[in-house]
Design an enzyme around this catalytic site. Structure first.
Site, PDB file in Angstrom:
ATOM      1  N   ASP A 179     -10.866  -8.512   7.699  1.00  0.00           N
ATOM      2  CA  ASP A 179     -11.708  -8.113   7.005  1.00  0.00           C
ATOM      3  C   ASP A 179     -12.972  -9.837   7.182  1.00  0.00           C
ATOM      4  O   ASP A 179     -13.819  -9.890   7.475  1.00  0.00           O
ATOM      5  CB  ASP A 179     -12.482  -7.833   6.132  1.00  0.00           C
ATOM      6  N   ASP A 220      -2.647 -18.135   1.189  1.00  0.00           N
ATOM      7  CA  ASP A 220      -4.334 -18.730   1.260  1.00  0.00           C
ATOM      8  C   ASP A 220      -4.912 -19.818   1.879  1.00  0.00           C
ATOM      9  O   ASP A 220      -6.172 -20.137   2.388  1.00  0.00           O
ATOM     10  CB  ASP A 220      -3.548 -19.563  -0.649  1.00  0.00           C
ATOM     11  N   TYR A 225       0.556  -1.064  -0.224  1.00  0.00           N
ATOM     12  CA  TYR A 225       0.191  -0.097   0.172  1.00  0.00           C
ATOM     13  C   TYR A 225       0.912   1.264   0.065  1.00  0.00           C
ATOM     14  O   TYR A 225       0.378   2.796  -0.048  1.00  0.00           O
ATOM     15  CB  TYR A 225      -0.785  -0.644   1.135  1.00  0.00           C
ATOM     16  N   ASP A 238      -5.501  -6.940   5.930  1.00  0.00           N
ATOM     17  CA  ASP A 238      -6.178  -6.413   4.799  1.00  0.00           C
ATOM     18  C   ASP A 238      -7.230  -7.401   4.675  1.00  0.00           C
ATOM     19  O   ASP A 238      -8.599  -7.939   4.994  1.00  0.00           O
ATOM     20  CB  ASP A 238      -6.401  -5.490   4.246  1.00  0.00           C
ATOM     21  N   LYS A 298       3.329 -15.393   2.203  1.00  0.00           N
ATOM     22  CA  LYS A 298       3.709 -16.177   1.191  1.00  0.00           C
ATOM     23  C   LYS A 298       5.308 -16.810   0.462  1.00  0.00           C
ATOM     24  O   LYS A 298       5.642 -16.131  -0.803  1.00  0.00           O
ATOM     25  CB  LYS A 298       2.921 -15.630  -0.003  1.00  0.00           C
TER      26      LYS A 298
END
Length: 397
Positions: free
Chosen positions: A258, A230, A148, A254, A198
């Site tokens: 959620d 994942d 970001y 993020d 990852k």
């Protein structure tokens, strides 16, 4: 602390933002003020603009005046930002840029997002009760680095077509400081920490894993595990009770926070804290968005905002007893069967944002009365003799 014995004032920057923000902020501040007064604490609020409201007033989603107010406060209490009205603005001028700049200006690098399934709301989850009941997860998300904020970023032409690109980058020091926040959090919880990355594909994740593993040597009591993003996303749905504390980077955090929020049944119940270095103000805000479709309709759920205020008291102001009062009042309101529309269940009483705030305030007052004979007598007088009497105002302003 005895009633009416007031300590030094705590300065709070209040950013009500957009959409349902003003409604949930109003309900929250009434309860927060009462809880603080019950502990003899004084809170001083300074309101400031951010997001769409700031754009409308100044053309800037994070005005210099707001930045100064936030930096000079002990903590920042933020509601929510954004809405359909500003979706067509250029990227650099959108409300979300104000939020990113707020986090960056305060160096609020560690985002703490609890996902706790309250027993009263286990049936509100879309998953089976036996899967979610008892879930208590803390996600520690790095907040001011990663993709970001990474450079270079932008658009350019390659081989005759437009290409958009971003850079996911972390330094060792950035990973180490968020790791230490996560290990400290795990020490206060179940002493289990899962690092999510990852590293089978991304070099930045390989560095992340190496640094987290090194920091773990300073926390031998904490059981450290590693999981690819994942698989972590899948396991949060398959077996959420496996997790206690999770640490991860900005974009993965993020997504996972959620996802974890929906285990609880509603975003309207989830608070968060974004903390900085010791002595600097943190940002405390509900996880949910501005919900412009119901703004001004008295339908919003203010409980996540109240619980965010509780996190502010605990992590930012050093007022754990005030935090406990707020959390207990929310629990009591749910036990009494009151629900906003997003968490409504059969057999419960549906209320709006304003009334839910009033119910939480009443529960807080009743709990205070049980611990204070004089307050108990006042409460009985107000309920049975003269409810309109001036002295019946909550906590006697």
């Amino acid at each position: 602390m005895a009633k009416n014995q007031v300590a030094a004032a705590h300065k709070i920057a209040v950013l009500s933002g957009d959409g349902i923000g003003p409604e949930i902020t109003d309900a929250c501040l009434k309860v927060l003020t009462a809880a603080a007064r019950a502990e003899g604490e004084e809170l001083v609020y300074t309101e400031a603009l951010i997001g769409g409201a700031a754009i409308d007033a100044t053309g800037d989603p994070y005005p210099a005046e707001t930045e100064q107010i936030c930096k000079s406060s002990d903590a920042v209490l933020l509601a929510c930002i954004g809405g359909y009205k500003w979706d067509s603005l250029p990227n650099a001028q959108r409300p979300e840029k104000g939020l990113l700049r707020l986090r960056s200006s305060l160096n609020a690098f560690a985002n703490l997002r609890p996902a706790v399934v309250l027993p009263q709301l286990a049936d509100a989850s879309t998953l089976k009760r036996e899967v979610v009941e008892g879930v208590d997860i803390m996600i520690v998300r790095e907040l001011v680095g990663g993709i970001y904020f990474g450079e270079p970023r932008g658009f350019e032409e390659r081989n005759g077509e437009r290409v958009g690109f971003n850079t996911d980058v972390y330094s060792e020091s950035e990973v180490e400081r968020i790791s230490r926040v996560a290990f400290e959090a795990a020490m206060k919880r179940g002493k289990r920490l899962c690092s999510v990355e990852k590293s089978n594909v991304l070099e930045v994740s390989q560095l992340w894993k190496e640094v987290v593993t090194r920091v773990a040597e300073d926390y031998p009591e904490v059981e450290l595990s590693h999981m690819y993003i994942d698989n972590a996303a899948m396991q949060l749905i398959r077996n959420p009770k496996y997790f206690d504390t999770i640490v991860t980077g900005n974009i993965f955090g993020d997504i996972l926070s959620d996802e974890a929020s929906m285990l609880t049944g509603s975003l309207g119940m989830l608070p968060s804290a974004s903390i900085s270095e010791p002595g600097k103000p943190g940002i405390y805000e509900p996880v949910h968005g501005s919900a412009p479709d119901i703004a001004g309709e008295d339908k919003a759920n203010p409980l996540a905002m109240v619980l965010s205020a509780a996190m502010m008291c605990r992590y930012g102001l050093g007022l754990p007893r005030v935090a406990q009062r707020l959390e207990a009042a929310v629990t009591a309101a749910l036990d009494a069967g009151y629900r906003t529309g997003d968490i409504m269940q059969p057999g419960c009483s549906q209320v709006g944002c304003r009334q839910m705030g009033e119910v939480v305030l009443q529960q807080l007052e009743k709990a205070f009365a049980k611990a204070d004979p004089l307050e108990a007598a006042r409460l009985e007088y107000c309920e049975t003799v003269d409810p309109s009497a001036k002295e019946c105002k909550v906590f006697d302003e």
